[in-house]
Design a protein around this motif. Structure first.
Motif: not given
Lengths: 326, 326
Positions: A145-163
């Motif tokens: 099982y792989t878990f990520w975080g807690k941490g900043v996802s740069q790809g997801h942050s960028d996706a929000i910035r494009r809104i």
């Protein structure tokens, strides 16, 4: 004699690599190479030349290993094979689905040139991959099982910035504690995407922007957010700068497997990182040492972290490692 | 074609190796070798011969890799070099201070014979060593902390059993939660022996034995208990059998290091094992695969876990690992 390292690309990762080199006495940074105008780039290291990426093209740059700090979408698929035909190279290519073809492109170029290219270094792929493979080799048939975080996802942050109407955004990926506990107990739970991670978003909206519409757009964005429980907080630009300017990350690989008559074993590898790019840069630098040593031994071709004996990563001798670390 | 494995020594560890081989389709157990009278030994595997250890002496036994399941105090220093001159061998030599000399004895024997000997496989030394070296290579200058437990220490249990009036004993090593938390926080605490682990002992006393005297002898025993907070519980033989017949163990290596301008990173590798000998046996078996492959490639000499590329441990191909595990 120090190992001469070149950095190609001076974004967050390139800066992380630069910081890591400073912690390794057997290495020296001999150049930062950029596709921008070199005169516009100010780097942290004293007395290190900033050069145009074009200076790499004839293979005569003064580097033993070139660490390529580009993006996986378009930069690395082109750059890593290109430079593997001239230098030993390291990259952090992280588009899991395309690793086999990237490996084969780098392998062909590096073999022809008698160079070593180690791809997909970092922590996932990288240290997490190592732990998946060690665990699966020891306890075949178990579950990783792989878990990520807690941490900043740069790809997801960028996706929000494009809104439309979004000025800035930061997205944290957070593992669900209940899921972690279930996995750690060795129960081998089946977990959906939603059950494993939540997503928390901090957004600076433009004056007069429709916040409800922004929130709706985030929460329903396919692939990025729709399959997760997502919370959205609107904050000021000052709060963003004050509370969210770091790039922490981390996560865990938890493997559970059975031996004998049902004896259960749980192996957990976890990272808690204040700075994702500085840790990733540190991993790249340790594999640069391995690439240099392998080339010296006459090895060539593409490698991944799975192909490198751990002792090659260390500045310490085999004798010292056996006496003090084994 | 399967890799043919021989087991020398059929105690808890030998049985753990036997159980592990059964989980690996590319391996077959071709013989259990013993210094006892083979006719007195009943093994679990069907159709596998039990043979005298003397059958190994001419180098003609039908094994690709011999896994030597002896003790580190007197067996392995003699046996591993001896058999490395005849077969590829694996051991779990765990006297940390004597690893350099053991390595050099095995190296000389194995090189002369064109064989591979991988020493000190298991979890500490072994998987814990790997994590100390990976972490120190990525974040040089950091601090590694190793905690053991909660689990049964066989050496400490044996030490209690040697006290007059003790019929049976089981000792659990337990890491101190407060110490674990301090280390995980990245604070780099200085910890004394007493601050890191406690010891809990379950003792079956002989009828009429002086329990207060036994307890005093345990708690003041130099090296084993005197430097620890130790608790002693007297229980019945039935309770011992019911509640303490397993051999669980585990522990963690926690490494903390700094990058850049004081960014802290914590790497933790932890194991929670229902059966120490079955897990250790599983590690040995994965390294047996590596020894076999290395000999096929023409490599010879002593190796440790630090010298083995992870992909050599896996039954899966490089292509499969890159596609699904990286």
């Amino acid at each position: 004699m120090s190992i001469k390292i070149g950095i190609l690309g001076y974004g967050n990762l390139g800066k992380g690599v630069e910081a890591a080199i400073a912690k390794n006495n057997d290495m020296v940074l001999t150049g930062v190479f950029t596709r921008r105008d070199p005169s516009t780039l100010k780097i942290k290291s004293q007395g290190v030349p900033v050069l145009s990426a074009a200076e790499l093209d004839n293979g005569a740059a003064d580097v033993d290993v070139l660490i390529i700090c580009g993006g996986s979408a378009t930069d690395l698929p082109e750059m890593t094979p290109k430079y593997a035909s001239l230098y030993n190279v390291i990259d952090s290519f992280d588009t899991h689905a395309n690793i086999p073809s990237h490996f084969s492109n780098v392998d062909a170029a590096a073999k022809k040139a008698g160079k070593v290219g180690i791809i997909s270094c970092g922590w996932d792929p990288g240290m997490f991959s190592l732990n998946r493979v060690y665990s699966d080799s020891i306890l075949p048939g178990g579950t990783a099982y792989t878990f990520w975080g807690k941490g900043v996802s740069q790809g997801h942050s960028d996706a929000i910035r494009r809104i439309d109407g979004v000025v800035d955004a930061r997205q944290y990926t957070i593992p669900v504690e209940k899921a972690l506990d279930a996995v750690r107990s060795g129960k081998n739970p089946e977990l959906s995407t939603r059950e494993k991670h939540t997503r928390e978003c901090f957004v600076v909206a433009a004056d007069g922007a429709d916040k409800a519409a922004i929130e709706e757009k985030i929460k329903t964005m396919p692939n990025y957010f729709a399959d997760y429980d997502t919370t959205v907080h609107f904050i000021s630009a000052e709060e963003m700068k004050r509370d969210h300017s770091g790039l922490p990350h981390g996560g865990s690989v938890i493997y559970s497997g059975i031996t004998g008559e049902g004896n259960n074993h749980v192996i957990e590898y976890s990272l808690k990182l204040d700075s994702n790019p500085e840790f990733t840069g540190s991993v790249l630098v340790s594999f640069a040492r391995a690439a240099y040593r392998l080339e010296q031994e006459g090895v060539s071709g593409a490698k991944t972290v799975l192909d490198i004996a751990p002792a090659y990563l260390s500045a310490k001798s085999g004798e010292e490692l056996r006496a003090h670390y084994l």
